[in-house]
Design a protein around this motif. Sequence first.
Motif, short mmCIF file in Angstrom:
data_model
loop_
_atom_site.label_atom_id
_atom_site.label_comp_id
_atom_site.label_asym_id
_atom_site.label_seq_id
_atom_site.Cartn_x
_atom_site.Cartn_y
_atom_site.Cartn_z
N UNK A 161 -5.27 -22.27 -1.53
CA UNK A 161 -4.35 -21.92 -0.46
C UNK A 161 -4.25 -20.40 -0.32
N UNK A 162 -4.24 -19.89 0.92
CA UNK A 162 -4.10 -18.44 1.11
C UNK A 162 -2.70 -18.00 0.71
N UNK A 163 -2.61 -16.91 -0.02
CA UNK A 163 -1.33 -16.34 -0.42
C UNK A 163 -1.36 -14.84 -0.17
N UNK A 164 -0.25 -14.31 0.28
CA UNK A 164 -0.17 -12.88 0.55
C UNK A 164 0.72 -12.62 1.74
N UNK A 165 0.47 -11.52 2.42
CA UNK A 165 1.31 -11.07 3.52
C UNK A 165 0.51 -10.99 4.81
N UNK A 166 1.15 -11.35 5.88
CA UNK A 166 0.61 -11.19 7.24
C UNK A 166 1.57 -10.25 7.96
N UNK A 167 1.18 -8.99 8.14
CA UNK A 167 2.11 -7.95 8.56
C UNK A 167 1.87 -7.49 9.99
N UNK A 168 2.95 -7.43 10.72
CA UNK A 168 2.96 -6.82 12.05
C UNK A 168 3.58 -5.43 11.91
N UNK A 169 3.10 -4.48 12.69
CA UNK A 169 3.63 -3.11 12.66
C UNK A 169 4.22 -2.77 14.02
N UNK A 170 5.44 -2.29 14.01
CA UNK A 170 6.17 -2.02 15.25
C UNK A 170 6.76 -0.61 15.19
N UNK A 171 6.57 0.15 16.27
CA UNK A 171 7.23 1.45 16.40
C UNK A 171 8.12 1.41 17.65
#
Length: 337
Positions: free
Chosen positions: A38-48
């Motif tokens: 199973x994939x584990x970790x972070x899926x990050x969006x970046x917003x300014x």
Amino acid sequence: MKLSKRNILSRLAVCLVTALCGGIVMSCNALHEDLQPCPQGACLRFVYNYNMEFANAFPSQVDCLTLLVYDENGVFVDSFTETSEVLADENWRMIIPLNPGKYHFVAWGGMSDEKSSFHFTQTPAAVDMQDMQVAMNADCMTSPIGTQLHPLFYGDLMMEIPEESIDYVEDTVYMMKDTNNIRILLENLSGQPADGADFIFTITDDNTLLNYDNNIVADNQYTYYPWTSGQVSAGMLDDDTEALLAFAELSTSRLIAGSGAKLLIQRRDDKQTIVDIPLINFLLLLKSQEFANMGSQEFLDRESRWNVVFFLDKSGSWINTYIKINDWIVRINNTEF
């Protein structure tokens, strides 16, 4: 192909998980050795969106990104860099494979290409988070011609990857802009032309060294010089003469409320001082009008482009009863700084 009852039951026991994050599709089965884990970790969006428009400008303004990953104790884990055109895609996400645990992400935008104006004082992998600092490049500290700083952005995020996670955990890193551009105009109320070449513009501040949490590290006073200056037309006057104003633009690092930043303008021929003001206090005069409910530091961090107009009398001295900041007339009546 004919399947035995045993094979059918085995396949029914397989857990297929689809991760629709960043366009990656994966299946997992903790009980089946032939399938990927199973994939584990972070899926990050970046917003300014920490700006005066309150709108996400990350895709249009951030051209490179460095993400530093630390564990819950501030020990370096890994780093990830993105410099491609995917940063301009609103739907782009950064995929970070991580084991379960608590993490602290520190993101810096604008430091990963040759145009960068800032650098890490030490290799991030060699120090803990608390010892990581960012400094302005030495070649940006020039005199008498200053440097137009490449935009610098900062953001951080605390995140936990649960033990039972079977997919990437999604979250958002909110960024803020550290660099500022200050455009100064000098206008003669008499109508006489003014030229930036006739004046010396400087800003002094102690803000060229930033800590891991984006706070300023007291280092040394630094003098910023204009990266451009000259003369600009404001149109025609009633007597059919052209209104010519002096201008200069200076680029600075993060502005901090309560700092000793100072703007100084002198006539070049006799070195006579015509403007000597505490810069932060004057910029904050704008907040007291439309943005009265906004905190001082938030206002300074959200605004990054400043336009300041000083009006000169016949002797070429500043008429210090009012100035114009970002199209707002600020009248100064018995104000002490």
